[in-house]
Design a protein around this motif. Structure first.
Motif, PDB file in Angstrom:
ATOM      1  N   SER A  49       0.836  -1.192   0.000  1.00  0.00           N
ATOM      2  CA  SER A  49       0.000   0.000   0.000  1.00  0.00           C
ATOM      3  C   SER A  49       0.869   1.239   0.000  1.00  0.00           C
ATOM      4  CB  SER A  49      -0.934   0.014   1.221  1.00  0.00           C
ATOM      5  OG  SER A  49      -0.168  -0.005   2.411  1.00  0.00           O
ATOM      6  N   GLY A  50       0.267   2.337  -0.394  1.00  0.00           N
ATOM      7  CA  GLY A  50       0.994   3.596  -0.426  1.00  0.00           C
ATOM      8  C   GLY A  50       0.073   4.723  -0.842  1.00  0.00           C
ATOM      9  N   PHE A  51       0.696   5.843  -1.170  1.00  0.00           N
ATOM     10  CA  PHE A  51      -0.024   7.029  -1.620  1.00  0.00           C
ATOM     11  C   PHE A  51       0.596   7.497  -2.923  1.00  0.00           C
ATOM     12  CE2 PHE A  51      -0.605   6.911   2.934  1.00  0.00           C
ATOM     13  CZ  PHE A  51      -1.955   7.158   3.062  1.00  0.00           C
ATOM     14  N   ARG A  52      -0.243   8.057  -3.774  1.00  0.00           N
ATOM     15  CA  ARG A  52       0.230   8.625  -5.032  1.00  0.00           C
ATOM     16  C   ARG A  52      -0.331  10.030  -5.162  1.00  0.00           C
ATOM     17  NH1 ARG A  52      -3.630   9.012  -8.728  1.00  0.00           N
ATOM     18  NH2 ARG A  52      -5.555   7.890  -8.334  1.00  0.00           N
ATOM     19  N   HIS A  53       0.338  10.840  -5.956  1.00  0.00           N
ATOM     20  CA  HIS A  53      -0.176  12.178  -6.222  1.00  0.00           C
ATOM     21  C   HIS A  53      -1.402  12.051  -7.113  1.00  0.00           C
ATOM     22  CE1 HIS A  53       3.876  13.165  -4.843  1.00  0.00           C
ATOM     23  NE2 HIS A  53       3.350  14.328  -4.499  1.00  0.00           N
ATOM     24  N   ALA A  54      -2.487  12.717  -6.735  1.00  0.00           N
ATOM     25  CA  ALA A  54      -3.735  12.617  -7.483  1.00  0.00           C
ATOM     26  C   ALA A  54      -3.797  13.601  -8.646  1.00  0.00           C
ATOM     27  CB  ALA A  54      -4.924  12.844  -6.552  1.00  0.00           C
ATOM     28  N   CYS A  55      -2.883  14.546  -8.681  1.00  0.00           N
ATOM     29  CA  CYS A  55      -2.885  15.563  -9.724  1.00  0.00           C
ATOM     30  C   CYS A  55      -1.525  15.587 -10.415  1.00  0.00           C
ATOM     31  CB  CYS A  55      -3.138  16.948  -9.108  1.00  0.00           C
ATOM     32  SG  CYS A  55      -4.620  17.050  -8.106  1.00  0.00           S
ATOM     33  N   PRO A  56      -1.477  16.123 -11.629  1.00  0.00           N
ATOM     34  CA  PRO A  56      -0.180  16.248 -12.303  1.00  0.00           C
ATOM     35  C   PRO A  56       0.729  17.223 -11.546  1.00  0.00           C
ATOM     36  CG  PRO A  56      -2.000  16.895 -13.756  1.00  0.00           C
ATOM     37  CD  PRO A  56      -2.574  16.581 -12.423  1.00  0.00           C
ATOM     38  N   GLY A  57       2.015  17.121 -11.825  1.00  0.00           N
ATOM     39  CA  GLY A  57       2.987  18.008 -11.180  1.00  0.00           C
ATOM     40  C   GLY A  57       2.692  19.478 -11.431  1.00  0.00           C
ATOM     41  N   ALA A  58       3.157  20.311 -10.543  1.00  0.00           N
ATOM     42  CA  ALA A  58       2.900  21.748 -10.624  1.00  0.00           C
ATOM     43  C   ALA A  58       3.743  22.398 -11.714  1.00  0.00           C
ATOM     44  CB  ALA A  58       3.199  22.404  -9.285  1.00  0.00           C
ATOM     45  N   THR A  59       3.160  23.385 -12.359  1.00  0.00           N
ATOM     46  CA  THR A  59       3.864  24.203 -13.339  1.00  0.00           C
ATOM     47  C   THR A  59       4.126  25.549 -12.679  1.00  0.00           C
ATOM     48  OG1 THR A  59       2.619  23.110 -15.089  1.00  0.00           O
ATOM     49  CG2 THR A  59       3.728  25.156 -15.670  1.00  0.00           C
ATOM     50  N   PRO A  60       5.356  26.084 -12.783  1.00  0.00           N
ATOM     51  CA  PRO A  60       5.646  27.376 -12.148  1.00  0.00           C
ATOM     52  C   PRO A  60       4.664  28.465 -12.594  1.00  0.00           C
ATOM     53  CG  PRO A  60       7.653  26.366 -12.974  1.00  0.00           C
ATOM     54  CD  PRO A  60       6.513  25.542 -13.477  1.00  0.00           C
ATOM     55  N   GLY A  61       4.151  29.205 -11.612  1.00  0.00           N
ATOM     56  CA  GLY A  61       3.249  30.307 -11.883  1.00  0.00           C
ATOM     57  C   GLY A  61       1.795  29.904 -12.057  1.00  0.00           C
ATOM     58  N   VAL A  62       1.494  28.620 -11.925  1.00  0.00           N
ATOM     59  CA  VAL A  62       0.116  28.146 -12.097  1.00  0.00           C
ATOM     60  C   VAL A  62      -0.329  27.491 -10.789  1.00  0.00           C
ATOM     61  CG1 VAL A  62      -1.360  26.564 -13.417  1.00  0.00           C
ATOM     62  CG2 VAL A  62       0.554  27.707 -14.549  1.00  0.00           C
ATOM     63  N   MET A  63      -1.635  27.573 -10.501  1.00  0.00           N
ATOM     64  CA  MET A  63      -2.149  26.923  -9.293  1.00  0.00           C
ATOM     65  C   MET A  63      -1.849  25.427  -9.363  1.00  0.00           C
ATOM     66  SD  MET A  63      -5.793  28.563  -8.222  1.00  0.00           S
ATOM     67  CE  MET A  63      -6.255  27.198  -7.223  1.00  0.00           C
ATOM     68  N   SER A  64      -1.555  24.855  -8.220  1.00  0.00           N
ATOM     69  CA  SER A  64      -1.265  23.424  -8.218  1.00  0.00           C
ATOM     70  C   SER A  64      -2.159  22.690  -7.222  1.00  0.00           C
ATOM     71  CB  SER A  64       0.206  23.183  -7.889  1.00  0.00           C
ATOM     72  OG  SER A  64       0.493  23.642  -6.591  1.00  0.00           O
ATOM     73  N   CYS A  65      -2.224  21.422  -7.393  1.00  0.00           N
ATOM     74  CA  CYS A  65      -3.034  20.544  -6.557  1.00  0.00           C
ATOM     75  C   CYS A  65      -2.082  19.708  -5.711  1.00  0.00           C
ATOM     76  CB  CYS A  65      -3.884  19.663  -7.462  1.00  0.00           C
ATOM     77  SG  CYS A  65      -4.623  18.245  -6.653  1.00  0.00           S
ATOM     78  N   HIS A  66      -2.362  19.584  -4.433  1.00  0.00           N
ATOM     79  CA  HIS A  66      -1.509  18.800  -3.547  1.00  0.00           C
ATOM     80  C   HIS A  66      -2.230  17.562  -3.017  1.00  0.00           C
ATOM     81  CE1 HIS A  66       1.648  21.787  -3.545  1.00  0.00           C
ATOM     82  NE2 HIS A  66       0.714  22.715  -3.402  1.00  0.00           N
ATOM     83  N   ALA A  67      -3.281  17.164  -3.695  1.00  0.00           N
ATOM     84  CA  ALA A  67      -4.070  16.008  -3.247  1.00  0.00           C
ATOM     85  C   ALA A  67      -3.294  14.708  -3.453  1.00  0.00           C
ATOM     86  CB  ALA A  67      -5.389  15.948  -4.011  1.00  0.00           C
TER      87      ALA A  67
END
Length: 130
Positions: free
Chosen positions: A101-119
């Motif tokens: 078991s583990g965790f994965r990032h639910a959203c694509p990686g962040a792009t500089p200057g754009v809102m990002s998701c940390h889910a």
């Protein structure tokens, strides 16, 4: 009347012949017979949205590779059926079950200057080593 007697005698002989040792198996297979169990080879799994509760089959000596995204931690292991070869790579050590078991990032990686998701999303894989 004679036809009924003949039909009844034929039915009795037919039923009696079913129990003979003719090599025909009637009923469910013997669970201790290893030839009825499937052989499971090497497996590669990528935890994603569909990996929650997934089950995989692995033979003793076969390899399971869990491919995670960059930045994701290697999976946690519970059970004695697997042995870890390297982070994310396991070998079927003995007959039994194990859980990864583990965790994965639910959203694509962040792009500089754009809102990002940390889910993050959890996942679990049950491994049946045969």
């Amino acid at each position: 009347m004679r036809a009924r007697t003949f039909a009844a005698a034929a039915a009795v002989l037919l039923v009696a012949g079913c129990g003979s040792a003719s090599g025909v198996r009637v009923g469910s297979p013997d669970p201790s017979d290893s030839s009825t169990r499937p052989v499971c080879g090497d497996v590669t799994v990528t935890p994603d949205a569909g990996a929650e509760g997934r089950e995989v089959c692995l033979s003793v000596g076969s390899t399971l590779r869990v491919t995670t995204a960059p930045g994701d931690r290697p999976p946690g292991e519970r059970g004695a059926a697997l042995s870890e070869i390297s982070p994310g790579v396991y070998r079927g050590a003995r007959v039994g079950t194990a859980e990864l078991s583990g965790f994965r990032h639910a959203c694509p990686g962040a792009t500089p200057g754009v809102m990002s998701c940390h889910a993050i999303a959890g996942w679990k894989i049950t491994v049946d080593v045969r």
